[in-house]
Design a protein around this motif. Sequence first.
Motif, short mmCIF file in Angstrom:
data_model
loop_
_atom_site.label_atom_id
_atom_site.label_comp_id
_atom_site.label_asym_id
_atom_site.label_seq_id
_atom_site.Cartn_x
_atom_site.Cartn_y
_atom_site.Cartn_z
N HIS A 8 0.84 -1.20 0.00
CA HIS A 8 0.00 0.00 0.00
C HIS A 8 0.87 1.25 0.00
O HIS A 8 2.08 1.19 0.24
CB HIS A 8 -0.98 0.02 1.19
CG HIS A 8 -0.33 0.13 2.53
ND1 HIS A 8 0.00 -0.98 3.29
CD2 HIS A 8 0.04 1.20 3.28
CE1 HIS A 8 0.54 -0.59 4.45
NE2 HIS A 8 0.58 0.74 4.46
N THR A 10 0.60 5.24 1.68
CA THR A 10 -0.15 6.06 2.64
C THR A 10 0.26 7.52 2.49
O THR A 10 1.44 7.85 2.53
CB THR A 10 0.07 5.57 4.08
OG1 THR A 10 -0.52 4.28 4.22
CG2 THR A 10 -0.56 6.53 5.09
N HIS A 216 4.39 7.18 3.59
CA HIS A 216 5.26 6.00 3.48
C HIS A 216 4.80 5.07 2.37
O HIS A 216 3.68 5.17 1.88
CB HIS A 216 5.36 5.26 4.82
CG HIS A 216 4.06 4.69 5.31
ND1 HIS A 216 3.26 5.33 6.23
CD2 HIS A 216 3.42 3.54 5.01
CE1 HIS A 216 2.19 4.60 6.47
NE2 HIS A 216 2.24 3.50 5.73
N ALA A 218 4.58 0.93 1.49
CA ALA A 218 4.65 -0.40 2.11
C ALA A 218 4.83 -1.48 1.06
O ALA A 218 4.18 -1.46 0.00
CB ALA A 218 3.37 -0.66 2.91
N TYR A 255 8.71 -0.84 10.11
CA TYR A 255 9.07 0.37 9.36
C TYR A 255 10.58 0.59 9.43
O TYR A 255 11.21 0.29 10.45
CB TYR A 255 8.36 1.60 9.95
CG TYR A 255 6.86 1.47 10.00
CD1 TYR A 255 6.06 2.01 8.99
CD2 TYR A 255 6.24 0.79 11.04
CE1 TYR A 255 4.69 1.88 9.02
CE2 TYR A 255 4.85 0.64 11.08
CZ TYR A 255 4.09 1.19 10.07
OH TYR A 255 2.72 1.05 10.11
N GLU A 265 7.77 0.60 4.71
CA GLU A 265 7.09 -0.31 5.62
C GLU A 265 7.11 -1.69 4.98
O GLU A 265 7.11 -1.80 3.75
CB GLU A 265 5.64 0.16 5.81
CG GLU A 265 4.73 -0.78 6.58
CD GLU A 265 3.30 -0.23 6.70
OE1 GLU A 265 3.07 0.95 6.37
OE2 GLU A 265 2.42 -0.99 7.11
#
Length: 307
Positions: A8, A10, A216, A218, A255, A265
């Motif tokens: 993902h 964010t 961030h 991931a 993280y 992440e």
Amino acid sequence: MTRNGIHHVTAIAGNARRNLDFYTRTLGLRLVKKTVNFDDPGAYHFYYGDTGGSPGTILTFFPWEHAAPGRAGVGELQETVFRIPQGAIGYWTQRLVNQGVERTTRFGETVLRFRDPDGLRLALVGLPGIEAEPAWDHGEVPAEHAIRGFHSVSLMLEDAAPTGAILSDIFGFAEAAREGDTLRFQVPGTALGGIVDLRAVGGFLPARLGRGSVHHLAFRAADDAAEMEMVRRLAENHGLHSTEQKDRDYFRSVYFREPGHVLFEIATDVPGFAVDEPAERLGSALMLPRFLEGHRAAIEAALPDLS
Ligand code: ZN
């Protein structure tokens, strides 16, 4: 089975209602989870994705009404790119005219660049042969034109090599192509979120985090064991130390700051978004982690109005 690629992205938004409208109505994504920021329960955390919230389709936001605007620069994720069917390019060019959409070509593919209402840089890439992939079409965007998860992200860096080494050694990417100052890394055989472009632009100012910027990025780990193996390799091979594992309810995460200063992440594919509400009702109710459930009334009263 090894699963690699983007899990993902964010980002930080301003007004919550405006963010919800743009991603569910204009872009036609599914709101797969409405919860709060576990570290700041006065703010929402929205997750948008495909029908099931599959890894490789999920863009999430912390909407902070009074967040100052971010500033683009080195050491951040510069652009998030979604996949659309090749035949949908015309539809989206018209649909995004108010977002200042610009058409360009990268690595031989047609790309539509635009920004969300907070200035976040987004793009759509038209791809042949993906019309038949399942799509969420309960909104305004018909299935034939709908977004099919992430194509790629691009990172703006002082120097591509140290970040490329992490992508290759830890996350299963391999250097695949170069165009101008952009080096493309790809996970072989991964359609969703299998590309990270590194743009080396030495000499720019560092990015400043804020509204319209990415917090961030991931990457996927199949499960806890795969995640811990990545943590071990980061420490042993690269001298990079991760945080302790945090339970985000829908995945479990560590993280670390990669050498180009982007916050990375690692998130597990398990348990996924149907862990606390039925798959057909994802995103319809405010879900809280167990440790906040006792404060539900106060949290609901403090959250911004979405109506
Ligand atoms: Zn995350």
